[in-house]
Design a protein around this motif. Structure first.
Motif, PDB file in Angstrom:
ATOM      1  N   GLN A 129       0.831  -1.201   0.000  1.00 52.52           N
ATOM      2  CA  GLN A 129       0.000   0.000   0.000  1.00 52.52           C
ATOM      3  C   GLN A 129       0.869   1.257   0.000  1.00 52.52           C
ATOM      4  N   GLU A 134      -1.036   7.770   3.569  1.00 51.94           N
ATOM      5  CA  GLU A 134      -1.906   7.341   4.668  1.00 51.94           C
ATOM      6  C   GLU A 134      -1.382   7.781   6.035  1.00 51.94           C
ATOM      7  N   LYS A 149       2.489  -6.440  10.174  1.00 53.64           N
ATOM      8  CA  LYS A 149       1.475  -5.395  10.047  1.00 53.64           C
ATOM      9  C   LYS A 149       1.959  -4.118  10.707  1.00 53.64           C
ATOM     10  N   THR A 151       0.359  -0.519  12.357  1.00 58.45           N
ATOM     11  CA  THR A 151      -0.842   0.171  12.815  1.00 58.45           C
ATOM     12  C   THR A 151      -0.502   1.626  13.065  1.00 58.45           C
ATOM     13  N   ASN A 152      -1.291   2.502  12.467  1.00 59.49           N
ATOM     14  CA  ASN A 152      -1.168   3.928  12.745  1.00 59.49           C
ATOM     15  C   ASN A 152      -2.019   4.192  13.981  1.00 59.49           C
ATOM     16  N   ASN A 155      -4.581   7.241  13.926  1.00 60.04           N
ATOM     17  CA  ASN A 155      -5.927   7.153  13.331  1.00 60.04           C
ATOM     18  C   ASN A 155      -6.553   5.762  13.439  1.00 60.04           C
ATOM     19  N   GLY A 156      -5.818   4.795  13.983  1.00 58.24           N
ATOM     20  CA  GLY A 156      -6.362   3.457  14.212  1.00 58.24           C
ATOM     21  C   GLY A 156      -6.345   2.520  13.021  1.00 58.24           C
ATOM     22  N   LYS A 157      -5.827   2.939  11.881  1.00 59.05           N
ATOM     23  CA  LYS A 157      -5.806   2.075  10.694  1.00 59.05           C
ATOM     24  C   LYS A 157      -4.628   1.108  10.749  1.00 59.05           C
ATOM     25  N   THR A 158      -4.860  -0.089  10.222  1.00 62.58           N
ATOM     26  CA  THR A 158      -3.829  -1.124  10.172  1.00 62.58           C
ATOM     27  C   THR A 158      -3.558  -1.495   8.725  1.00 62.58           C
ATOM     28  N   TYR A 159      -2.283  -1.761   8.427  1.00 59.28           N
ATOM     29  CA  TYR A 159      -1.848  -2.073   7.065  1.00 59.28           C
ATOM     30  C   TYR A 159      -1.006  -3.341   7.089  1.00 59.28           C
TER      31      TYR A 159
END
Length: 190
Positions: A129, A134, A149, A151-152, A155-159
């Protein structure tokens, strides 16, 4: 066994960050095997990155503050072709010496990737990604190495990240020669 998790602030860069931007040639006169000189690689890490490739406001903070040897950023987020340019192994050394522990990029110049691993400097994680769009510089992030993985936490988003595979034990050992000694492939260091 517990998963290795690296947390801290992210420093976001763009595409095509080359080794001369990471540590300009004028700073290669320092001796990386001398601890008193080695720290200067950290002081000058990223000084060549143009503002247009840096995720900071114009005239904003630098990777390493002026006159300091260490950065507040633990994770470097890059775009495509991170570490392109010359084969200087000083580039991953400089980032690590500044205090960063992991670089996450879309893909690396292969020699930079190998220098990260062979020297035991940094964990070079890859993502599918475009994280530079992001994540912002200063965001709190968590990189779960073993579960691949990121995790930001801001903002709580995981990639998802690509698994490191066989390179992680080499970096953990301190580089390819230390790994070879620890696993019995080479004799003990005299």
């Amino acid at each position: 066994m517990a998963s290795e998790i690296i947390t801290g602030k992210a420093f976001v860069l763009g595409d095509d960050i080359d080794t001369d931007q990471i540590i300009p040639a004028e700073y290669l006169a320092y001796n990386p095997s001398d601890p008193e000189e080695r720290k200067y690689f950290g002081m000058y890490a990223m000084v060549g990155v143009p503002e247009t490739k840096c995720g900071l406001p114009k005239g904003g903070m630098k990777f390493v503050p002026e006159g300091e040897f260490k950065t507040e950023y633990t994770v470097v987020i890059g775009g495509k072709n991170f570490g392109c340019g010359s084969s200087r192994e000083h580039a991953p050394l400089a980032i690590a010496e500044a205090g960063a522990r992991v670089v996450v990029a879309e893909f690396y110049a292969r020699i930079f990737f190998r220098n990260c691993v062979n020297g035991g400097y940094l964990l070079p994680c890859e993502t599918t990604q475009r994280l530079i769009e992001e994540i912002s510089t200063g965001d709190e992030v968590e990189v779960d190495i073993d579960n691949a993985k990121l995790t930001n936490k801001t903002n709580g988003k995981t990639y998802e990240l690509k698994p490191l595979g066989d390179v992680k034990p080499i970096v953990d050992a301190g580089g390819v020669f230390d790994y070879a000694r620890q696993t019995g492939m080479l004799g003990k260091k005299e």
